[in-house]
Design a protein around this motif. Structure first.
Motif, PDB file in Angstrom:
ATOM      1  N   THR A  79       0.842  -1.188   0.000  1.00 42.54           N
ATOM      2  CA  THR A  79       0.000   0.000   0.000  1.00 42.54           C
ATOM      3  C   THR A  79       0.879   1.240   0.000  1.00 42.54           C
ATOM      4  N   SER A  80       0.464   2.248  -0.739  1.00 39.90           N
ATOM      5  CA  SER A  80       1.201   3.517  -0.779  1.00 39.90           C
ATOM      6  C   SER A  80       0.417   4.595  -0.053  1.00 39.90           C
ATOM      7  N   ASP A  81       1.148   5.587   0.456  1.00 43.21           N
ATOM      8  CA  ASP A  81       0.486   6.711   1.125  1.00 43.21           C
ATOM      9  C   ASP A  81       0.008   7.721   0.084  1.00 43.21           C
ATOM     10  N   GLY A  84       2.373   8.599  -2.651  1.00 41.67           N
ATOM     11  CA  GLY A  84       2.846   7.527  -3.522  1.00 41.67           C
ATOM     12  C   GLY A  84       3.992   6.714  -2.951  1.00 41.67           C
ATOM     13  N   GLN A  85       4.393   6.979  -1.704  1.00 44.23           N
ATOM     14  CA  GLN A  85       5.485   6.225  -1.091  1.00 44.23           C
ATOM     15  C   GLN A  85       4.939   4.927  -0.494  1.00 44.23           C
ATOM     16  N   PRO A  86       5.500   3.779  -0.875  1.00 40.09           N
ATOM     17  CA  PRO A  86       5.053   2.508  -0.297  1.00 40.09           C
ATOM     18  C   PRO A  86       5.296   2.493   1.217  1.00 40.09           C
ATOM     19  N   LEU A  87       4.391   1.850   1.939  1.00 40.42           N
ATOM     20  CA  LEU A  87       4.517   1.806   3.394  1.00 40.42           C
ATOM     21  C   LEU A  87       5.803   1.125   3.853  1.00 40.42           C
ATOM     22  N   ASP A  88       6.260   0.102   3.104  1.00 38.14           N
ATOM     23  CA  ASP A  88       7.501  -0.542   3.536  1.00 38.14           C
ATOM     24  C   ASP A  88       8.673   0.423   3.470  1.00 38.14           C
ATOM     25  N   ALA A  89       8.721   1.279   2.465  1.00 40.50           N
ATOM     26  CA  ALA A  89       9.798   2.272   2.366  1.00 40.50           C
ATOM     27  C   ALA A  89       9.687   3.293   3.500  1.00 40.50           C
ATOM     28  N   TYR A  90       8.470   3.714   3.806  1.00 43.53           N
ATOM     29  CA  TYR A  90       8.272   4.661   4.896  1.00 43.53           C
ATOM     30  C   TYR A  90       8.756   4.062   6.220  1.00 43.53           C
ATOM     31  N   CYS A  91       8.370   2.817   6.475  1.00 42.69           N
ATOM     32  CA  CYS A  91       8.786   2.163   7.716  1.00 42.69           C
ATOM     33  C   CYS A  91      10.307   2.058   7.798  1.00 42.69           C
ATOM     34  N   ARG A  92      10.928   1.671   6.708  1.00 42.02           N
ATOM     35  CA  ARG A  92      12.401   1.581   6.704  1.00 42.02           C
ATOM     36  C   ARG A  92      13.027   2.941   6.974  1.00 42.02           C
ATOM     37  N   ASP A  93      12.451   3.998   6.437  1.00 39.09           N
ATOM     38  CA  ASP A  93      12.966   5.346   6.705  1.00 39.09           C
ATOM     39  C   ASP A  93      12.895   5.694   8.190  1.00 39.09           C
ATOM     40  N   GLN A  94      11.946   5.075   8.905  1.00 40.28           N
ATOM     41  CA  GLN A  94      11.794   5.300  10.342  1.00 40.28           C
ATOM     42  C   GLN A  94      12.586   4.275  11.164  1.00 40.28           C
TER      43      GLN A  94
END
Length: 109
Positions: A79-81, A84-94
């Motif tokens: 899922t993207s926010d 357009g950023q995928p949630l997995d990428a967002y989580c990794r950024d955190q």
């Protein structure tokens, strides 16, 4: 939240508060529910990062976000926010890593 003390005395945090209600609404409410779910997961990743990644207090520089099943994990992280950023990428950024239970099939002999 579960904390595991590792051999090197570091602490590894595992958070298991998955926004299941928000996830379940996706199938009946569509895109609006998907956006709300993405917002919930991002907020949860932010909270995990802030609360449980505190290297000065002996934690690892990552924390784990536990998803209750493989299906939830796969569908959620694809899922993207709104940007357009995928949630997995967002989580990794955190510095939050999504994990799930792995079910294995017994080997027949």
């Amino acid at each position: 939240m579960l904390v595991i003390k590792l051999r090197d005395k570091k602490l590894m945090a595992i958070d298991s508060k998955f926004p299941l209600d928000a996830y379940r609404r996706i199938s009946t409410e569509g895109d609006e529910a998907r956006r709300a779910f993405a917002t919930a997961v991002k907020g949860h990743a932010d909270a995990i990062s802030k609360k449980y990644i505190v290297p000065d207090e002996g934690t690892l520089d990552v924390a784990l976000m536990f998803f209750p099943s493989e299906a939830y994990t796969t569908n959620s992280l694809q899922t993207s926010d709104n940007k357009g950023q995928p949630l997995d990428a967002y989580c990794r950024d955190q510095y939050v890593i999504a994990v799930r239970p792995i079910l294995s099939t017994p080997i027949s002999t």
